[in-house]
Design a protein around this motif. Structure first.
Motif, mmCIF file in Angstrom:
data_model
loop_
_atom_site.group_PDB
_atom_site.id
_atom_site.type_symbol
_atom_site.label_atom_id
_atom_site.label_comp_id
_atom_site.label_asym_id
_atom_site.label_seq_id
_atom_site.Cartn_x
_atom_site.Cartn_y
_atom_site.Cartn_z
ATOM 1 N N ALA A 84 31.184 25.491 38.182
ATOM 2 C CA ALA A 84 30.196 25.348 36.715
ATOM 3 C C ALA A 84 29.848 27.283 36.659
ATOM 4 N N SER A 85 30.347 27.993 37.862
ATOM 5 C CA SER A 85 30.201 29.569 37.509
ATOM 6 C C SER A 85 31.570 30.208 39.059
ATOM 7 N N GLY A 86 31.503 31.202 39.300
ATOM 8 C CA GLY A 86 31.979 32.014 40.494
ATOM 9 C C GLY A 86 30.908 31.757 41.310
ATOM 10 N N MET A 87 29.372 32.001 41.306
ATOM 11 C CA MET A 87 28.722 31.593 42.582
ATOM 12 C C MET A 87 28.702 30.206 42.538
ATOM 13 N N ALA A 88 29.134 29.025 42.288
ATOM 14 C CA ALA A 88 28.946 28.073 42.608
ATOM 15 C C ALA A 88 29.742 27.405 43.452
ATOM 16 N N ALA A 89 31.165 29.082 43.202
ATOM 17 C CA ALA A 89 32.372 28.850 44.131
ATOM 18 C C ALA A 89 32.776 29.463 45.509
ATOM 19 N N VAL A 90 31.509 30.149 45.042
ATOM 20 C CA VAL A 90 31.030 31.331 46.665
ATOM 21 C C VAL A 90 29.409 30.200 47.392
ATOM 22 N N SER A 91 29.063 29.647 46.898
ATOM 23 C CA SER A 91 28.674 29.094 47.727
ATOM 24 C C SER A 91 28.944 28.261 47.541
ATOM 25 N N LEU A 153 36.625 38.407 52.312
ATOM 26 C CA LEU A 153 37.716 39.991 51.691
ATOM 27 C C LEU A 153 37.167 40.011 50.407
ATOM 28 N N GLU A 154 36.671 40.924 49.355
ATOM 29 C CA GLU A 154 37.017 41.051 48.281
ATOM 30 C C GLU A 154 37.878 41.967 48.086
ATOM 31 N N THR A 155 38.975 42.557 47.284
ATOM 32 C CA THR A 155 39.702 43.383 46.895
ATOM 33 C C THR A 155 40.818 43.742 45.418
ATOM 34 N N ALA A 157 37.365 45.986 45.533
ATOM 35 C CA ALA A 157 36.260 45.697 46.056
ATOM 36 C C ALA A 157 35.525 45.703 44.648
ATOM 37 N N ASN A 158 34.179 44.552 44.400
ATOM 38 C CA ASN A 158 33.115 45.167 42.850
ATOM 39 C C ASN A 158 31.941 45.430 44.044
ATOM 40 N N PRO A 159 31.711 47.159 43.581
ATOM 41 C CA PRO A 159 32.494 47.976 42.340
ATOM 42 C C PRO A 159 33.572 49.497 42.945
ATOM 43 N N ASN A 184 39.214 36.412 44.498
ATOM 44 C CA ASN A 184 40.148 37.447 43.902
ATOM 45 C C ASN A 184 40.161 38.049 42.257
ATOM 46 N N THR A 185 39.569 37.913 41.684
ATOM 47 C CA THR A 185 38.461 37.839 40.556
ATOM 48 C C THR A 185 39.251 38.794 39.473
ATOM 49 N N PHE A 186 39.237 40.373 40.711
ATOM 50 C CA PHE A 186 39.338 41.247 40.182
ATOM 51 C C PHE A 186 40.926 41.399 40.246
ATOM 52 N N LEU A 206 36.267 32.352 37.071
ATOM 53 C CA LEU A 206 36.630 32.308 36.106
ATOM 54 C C LEU A 206 36.387 33.051 34.694
ATOM 55 N N THR A 207 35.156 33.360 34.244
ATOM 56 C CA THR A 207 34.297 34.328 33.663
ATOM 57 C C THR A 207 34.872 35.701 33.196
ATOM 58 N N LYS A 208 35.771 35.834 34.504
ATOM 59 C CA LYS A 208 36.703 37.242 33.648
ATOM 60 C C LYS A 208 37.751 36.858 33.136
ATOM 61 N N PHE A 209 38.546 37.551 33.943
ATOM 62 C CA PHE A 209 40.215 38.036 33.173
ATOM 63 C C PHE A 209 40.684 36.440 33.096
ATOM 64 N N ALA A 334 27.714 46.577 29.436
ATOM 65 C CA ALA A 334 26.934 44.840 29.649
ATOM 66 C C ALA A 334 27.789 44.652 30.581
ATOM 67 N N VAL A 335 27.487 44.159 32.131
ATOM 68 C CA VAL A 335 27.655 43.746 33.006
ATOM 69 C C VAL A 335 29.220 42.846 32.735
ATOM 70 N N SER A 336 29.677 42.178 33.319
ATOM 71 C CA SER A 336 31.011 41.099 33.772
ATOM 72 C C SER A 336 31.877 41.985 33.455
ATOM 73 N N LEU A 337 33.479 41.413 32.953
ATOM 74 C CA LEU A 337 34.849 42.703 32.939
ATOM 75 C C LEU A 337 35.620 41.278 32.891
ATOM 76 N N GLY A 338 36.266 41.919 32.937
ATOM 77 C CA GLY A 338 37.468 41.390 32.549
ATOM 78 C C GLY A 338 38.605 40.293 31.112
ATOM 79 N N VAL A 370 29.879 54.321 38.117
ATOM 80 C CA VAL A 370 29.919 53.579 36.486
ATOM 81 C C VAL A 370 30.898 53.052 36.795
ATOM 82 N N ARG A 371 31.011 51.745 36.354
ATOM 83 C CA ARG A 371 31.977 51.102 36.555
ATOM 84 C C ARG A 371 33.053 50.188 34.908
ATOM 85 N N TYR A 372 33.689 50.621 34.551
ATOM 86 C CA TYR A 372 34.133 50.313 33.158
ATOM 87 C C TYR A 372 35.886 49.589 33.596
HETATM 88 N N1 LCS Z 1 32.832 37.474 42.523
HETATM 89 C C1 LCS Z 1 33.199 38.771 42.406
HETATM 90 C C2 LCS Z 1 33.667 39.289 42.630
HETATM 91 C C3 LCS Z 1 32.778 38.752 40.718
HETATM 92 O O1 LCS Z 1 32.693 39.891 40.137
HETATM 93 C C4 LCS Z 1 31.515 37.692 40.486
HETATM 94 C C5 LCS Z 1 30.478 38.203 39.028
HETATM 95 C C6 LCS Z 1 31.074 36.771 40.687
HETATM 96 C C7 LCS Z 1 31.646 36.174 41.746
HETATM 97 C C8 LCS Z 1 30.232 36.014 40.335
HETATM 98 O O2 LCS Z 1 30.729 35.180 39.306
HETATM 99 P P1 LCS Z 1 30.288 34.678 37.907
HETATM 100 O O3 LCS Z 1 29.003 33.357 38.501
HETATM 101 O O4 LCS Z 1 28.916 35.421 37.524
HETATM 102 O O5 LCS Z 1 31.047 33.095 37.253
HETATM 103 N N2 LCS Z 1 30.850 39.364 38.769
HETATM 104 C C9 LCS Z 1 29.753 39.666 37.641
HETATM 105 C C10 LCS Z 1 30.014 41.389 37.420
HETATM 106 O O6 LCS Z 1 30.182 42.377 38.031
HETATM 107 N N3 LCS Z 1 29.388 41.679 36.038
HETATM 108 O O7 LCS Z 1 28.537 40.720 36.188
HETATM 109 C C11 LCS Z 1 29.328 39.625 36.412
#
Ligand code: LCS
Length: 393
Positions: A84-91, A153-155, A157-159, A184-186, A206-209, A334-338, A370-372
């Motif tokens: 349902a979200s990236g955080m559901a994947a992380v958890s 690892l996040e690479t 990395a955010n931000p 691998n979100t970034f 998947l919210t991103k790119f 706004a937050v989010s990216l990609g 600042v993140r762009y």
């Molecule tokens: N991993 C990375 C690297 C992320 O940037 C985010 C969300 C998540 C996991 C979590 O994914 P979500 O549940 O939101 O789909 N990053 C955000 C950001 O940098 N700005 O707003 C959300």
């Protein structure tokens, strides 16, 4: 055609597709919570895993499975699980591979809630963690303890846009029998394929790119092995963070243009990073494509191109950053990216506000950063937009 024989762009368009009764050109939305069994014996066979089929959408659904198979093909993995979200994947990854008494080593500059979940929830359940600069391979080795079970690892990395050498870090971890997870979100699989570099698990917001159009939230995990795939799928069905079929349809639609979007936005990002680096009001710029990036050489080796994420700080620090963010007119604040649209945000007060200040600073997330996230607009418009906003400082 078997997706194993497809090139990356053919996979984007066709991998995971299946034929339906009507010859649909795109994967249909199976918007149903449950599936009728032919008879009681059929239901029993499905539950016993003796026959392939669908039971209940939290467990599996044709539209969601089409996306999962496409993502697994794109990352060269065994299988994918959508969330349902990236955080559901992380958890789900944390709960799949960490138990009471275990320890995790992680990149310090990770997405704020990935760290917040570990330190505020998993710690209470007896899991330990050490957050470090994973760009430093010796530090990874030194941080491993007898109970370390995961290297996360996040690479980039955010931000901070710092890079970790996935191949070298995986070799260190595997010597100690530690599972290697890469967010691998970034990058997306277009720019970087962690499983090919030695990682065991890849995860995405998947919210991103991958979706790319800022219109859904979603997540995914892709594993290298069948064993890990089964573990993640089982934990997902227990925790219940499954994706919805309509969400899956949107991501399948969005991901088809991944290469085109990233190629265009990366060309824009290179020009914007150079523009910022040469601007007298800018203190520093972090972009893997700049020679000044400490891991420019690693970026050339590990990534297909340098991506669309830039972080920078103005000489006037946080206050100047606020003026810039309040005055850009093309990029959205706004937050989010990609996504296809350019977005600007302030991590210390927004995406990483939940990480205490001293931990942020240790991770290189200064208050003025600042993140762009560069989109696919005309680069002249984006640069003119930054130029007029910087002139207000
Ligand atoms: N991993 C990375 C690297 C992320 O940037 C985010 C969300 C998540 C996991 C979590 O994914 P979500 O549940 O939101 O789909 N990053 C955000 C950001 O940098 N700005 O707003 C959300």
């Amino acid at each position: 055609m078997d997706s194993k024989n497809m090139g990356f762009n053919t996979k984007l368009v066709h991998a995971g597709d299946f034929e339906d009764a009507f010859g649909s050109a795109v994967v249909p939305i199976y918007q149903t919570s449950t599936f009728a069994f032919k008879d009681a014996a059929h239901g029993a066979r499905l539950f016993a895993g003796e026959e392939k089929g669908y039971i209940y959408t939290r467990i599996g659904n044709p539209t969601i499975e089409a996306l999962e198979n496409k993502l697994a093909a794109l990352e060269n993995g065994f299988g994918g699980v959508a969330f349902a979200s990236g955080m559901a994947a992380v958890s789900t990854v944390y709960f799949s591979f960490l138990q009471q008494g275990d320890h995790m080593v992680s990149t310090a500059a990770v997405y704020g809630p990935s760290r917040g979940l570990m330190e505020n929830v998993l710690h209470n359940l007896g899991v330990e963690s050490t957050y470090i600069n994973t760009s430093d391979l010796d530090l990874i080795e030194k941080s491993i303890k007898p109970n370390t079970k995961m290297l996360y690892l996040e690479t980039p990395a955010n931000p901070t846009i710092s890079l970790t050498d996935i191949k070298a870090a995986s070799e260190i971890a595997h010597k100690h029998g530690i599972v290697v997870v890469v967010d691998n979100t970034f990058s997306s699989p277009y720019l970087q394929k962690p499983l090919d570099l030695g990682a065991d698990i890849v995860l995405h917001s998947l919210t991103k790119f991958i979706n790319g159009h800022a219109d859904i939230v979603g997540g995914a995990v892709i594993t290298k092995t069948e064993k890990d795939y089964k573990k993640v799928r089982k934990t997902m069905t227990y925790l219940g963070g499954n994706m919805d079929p309509h969400q899956a349809y949107m991501v399948i639609r969005g991901v088809k243009t991944l290469s085109l979007r990233i190629e265009r936005a990366t060309e824009n990002a290179k020009k914007i990073a150079e523009y910022l680096e040469n601007h007298p009001k800018v203190a520093w710029v972090k972009y893997p494509g700049l020679k000044s990036h400490p891991q420019h050489e690693l970026a050339k080796k590990q990534m297909k191109d340098f991506g669309t994420m830039i972080s920078f700080e103005l000489k006037g620090g946080h206050e100047a950053g606020v003026i810039l963010m309040n005055n850009v007119k093309v990029a959205l604040l706004a937050v989010s990216l990609g996504g296809v649209e350019s977005l600007i945000q302030h991590p210390a007060s927004m995406t990483h506000a939940g990480v205490p200040k001293e931990k942020r600073e240790e991770a290189g997330i200064s208050d003025g950063l600042v993140r762009y996230s560069v989109g696919i607009e005309d680069v002249e418009d984006l640069i003119n937009d930054l130029d007029q906003a910087l002139a207000k400082i």
